[in-house]
Design a protein around this motif. Sequence first.
Motif, short mmCIF file in Angstrom:
data_model
loop_
_atom_site.label_atom_id
_atom_site.label_comp_id
_atom_site.label_asym_id
_atom_site.label_seq_id
_atom_site.Cartn_x
_atom_site.Cartn_y
_atom_site.Cartn_z
N PRO A 103 21.10 19.40 -7.09
CA PRO A 103 20.80 17.97 -7.14
C PRO A 103 21.95 17.11 -6.61
O PRO A 103 21.71 16.07 -5.99
CB PRO A 103 20.59 17.69 -8.62
CG PRO A 103 20.62 18.98 -9.33
CD PRO A 103 21.11 20.04 -8.42
N ALA A 104 23.18 17.55 -6.84
CA ALA A 104 24.33 16.77 -6.38
C ALA A 104 24.39 16.74 -4.86
O ALA A 104 24.61 15.69 -4.25
CB ALA A 104 25.62 17.33 -6.96
N SER A 105 24.15 17.88 -4.23
CA SER A 105 24.26 17.91 -2.77
C SER A 105 23.11 17.17 -2.13
O SER A 105 23.27 16.51 -1.11
CB SER A 105 24.37 19.33 -2.24
OG SER A 105 23.18 20.02 -2.43
N ALA A 106 21.93 17.20 -2.77
CA ALA A 106 20.79 16.46 -2.22
C ALA A 106 21.10 14.96 -2.17
O ALA A 106 20.60 14.25 -1.29
CB ALA A 106 19.54 16.71 -3.07
N ARG A 107 21.91 14.49 -3.08
CA ARG A 107 22.28 13.06 -3.10
C ARG A 107 23.66 12.81 -2.52
O ARG A 107 24.16 11.70 -2.56
CB ARG A 107 22.25 12.54 -4.54
CG ARG A 107 20.87 12.52 -5.16
CD ARG A 107 20.01 11.39 -4.62
NE ARG A 107 20.59 10.10 -4.88
CZ ARG A 107 20.30 9.36 -5.94
NH1 ARG A 107 19.43 9.77 -6.82
NH2 ARG A 107 20.89 8.19 -6.12
N GLU A 112 35.44 3.40 -15.86
CA GLU A 112 34.79 2.11 -16.00
C GLU A 112 33.36 2.26 -16.52
O GLU A 112 32.92 1.53 -17.40
CB GLU A 112 34.80 1.40 -14.64
CG GLU A 112 34.60 -0.08 -14.77
CD GLU A 112 34.71 -0.78 -13.44
OE1 GLU A 112 35.28 -0.21 -12.49
OE2 GLU A 112 34.20 -1.90 -13.35
N ARG A 113 32.63 3.22 -15.93
CA ARG A 113 31.23 3.44 -16.38
C ARG A 113 30.94 4.93 -16.55
O ARG A 113 30.29 5.54 -15.71
CB ARG A 113 30.25 2.87 -15.35
CG ARG A 113 30.04 1.39 -15.51
CD ARG A 113 28.80 0.99 -14.74
NE ARG A 113 27.75 0.55 -15.61
CZ ARG A 113 26.51 0.31 -15.19
NH1 ARG A 113 26.16 0.53 -13.95
NH2 ARG A 113 25.61 -0.14 -16.03
N LEU A 149 21.10 8.57 -11.19
CA LEU A 149 21.81 7.32 -11.50
C LEU A 149 22.45 6.75 -10.25
O LEU A 149 22.72 7.48 -9.31
CB LEU A 149 23.00 7.64 -12.41
CG LEU A 149 22.82 7.90 -13.88
CD1 LEU A 149 24.14 8.37 -14.44
CD2 LEU A 149 22.38 6.64 -14.60
N PRO A 150 22.79 5.44 -10.27
CA PRO A 150 23.76 4.98 -9.27
C PRO A 150 25.09 5.63 -9.68
O PRO A 150 25.67 5.27 -10.70
CB PRO A 150 23.81 3.47 -9.47
CG PRO A 150 22.97 3.15 -10.64
CD PRO A 150 22.34 4.38 -11.18
N MET A 202 27.82 -4.01 -9.77
CA MET A 202 28.31 -3.30 -10.94
C MET A 202 28.85 -1.91 -10.53
O MET A 202 28.34 -1.31 -9.61
CB MET A 202 27.19 -3.13 -11.96
CG MET A 202 27.79 -3.21 -13.34
SD MET A 202 26.77 -3.04 -14.78
CE MET A 202 25.20 -3.77 -14.54
N ALA A 203 29.86 -1.50 -11.23
CA ALA A 203 30.46 -0.18 -10.89
C ALA A 203 29.42 0.92 -11.04
O ALA A 203 28.50 0.81 -11.86
CB ALA A 203 31.63 0.09 -11.81
#
Length: 416
Positions: free
Chosen positions: A283-287, A31-32, A229-230, A1-2
């Motif tokens: 949080p964005a850079s950690a992921r 798309e999502r 999230l994915p 899934m996207a």
Amino acid sequence: MAKYTVLKFGGTSMGDEHTWKRVLDITARYERPWVVVSATARTTRRLIAAAESAATDPVKARDMAEEIDARHRKLITGFMDEYAVDGPSSSREKEQEACLGHLDRLSEILLGHLDAIREAGSLDDRTRDAVASIGERLSSRLLASCARAAGMQAQWVDARELIRTDDRFGGASPDLPFIRSAVSELLERWRGKAIPVMGGYYGQTANGNLTNLGFEGSDYTASLIGASLPCEAVEIWTDVSGVYTCDPRVVEGARPIPALSFREATELAWFGAKVLHPSTLKPASARNLTVRVKNIFEPEAPGTRITGDTTSDGLVKAMAYKERSALDDGPELKRLSEELQELGEAGLRRGVGVIGLVGCDPARQKELVERLRRALGDIKLETLSYSSTKRNLNLVVEAGHTVEAVRRLHEELFEG
Ligand code: ADP
Ligand code: MG
């Protein structure tokens, strides 16, 4: 899934029914999508002002509450008249009714708080945060209904369910593990196609008290959700086409920067670039999620891409400033001072302007310093110091000359 793309729309994007339509059109291209919105323009400030005057001037506070109510009522009616689709007309009517119901309820909650403040004779921090959250609770619920009226499948998500925080009112810290598991649970439960629409900025403590992530905290909400999230990317949609070399409202010649590293963007935010909340990129850079900054009025423009890569190009990438950054004592002063200490050796003085340059080429330090001294001309430079990495440079000038100094430096460094 996207994978999901988290789309955050700020206050100006939420200004009126026409920008709401833009928000929904942009959302429909993905798309999502997962939508995070701020309060409508000016609402949060107005809510806080109402709470602050409720004890001493209840009539004024009530007038402010009524103004907020009226503005939202007009927006909904405008949206429904112009953009609700002619499908089963009952759905449009149903959504309009639902909107007015939400508005009535939240206005009542607001008036209840204002009365309580008046009775108590003063405003406490907890009530201030509860009142401040109303703007996002309102905008997100109404947008979800308007989306449905426009023929989209959208579902409101209450940020209180997901954004668990500590109880530091006015600027709480999120509990990321809690947020992650709450988001996973929600995805499990939903399994549907509806687009989640939630309010940014606010959250809730374990005891059920409303809190917020601090001024401009919706950006932070978006990246906390993205990190749970994915997720393909977090997009911050605003009223300018990316992160600029300097605030485009102050410096006419400022232009968008195609790419920045997480670090550079964070430093710029700490130095005062209002386009991003300084905690957003953590949080964005950690992921290792890509963060993009985009313009709702110019959606095709590439905007700025923020990633873990540091590309070195040119003498310096961007600048920001805080004018008179240290006039009042208090927690703000202490925090700013600590922030700057982390970045470099800047001292903090009263009545000064702090200008930060980020993304400096460490190999061209001498050239940079010569050019900026020349550009400043007769504006007195109080101090100049490099960060330990030599990639940030900070200048302190007399407060009254900050903006002029910023303009001169920008012209020398970016408009050649
Ligand atoms: P939103 O309501 O979408 O969160 P903000 O007002 O918080 O929007 O942020 C966008 C504004 O940030 C721009 O209109 C611009 O004036 C200001 N700004 C300050 N510094 C910068 C910068 N370096 N690049 C882009 N915008 C900046
Ligand atoms: Mg903002």
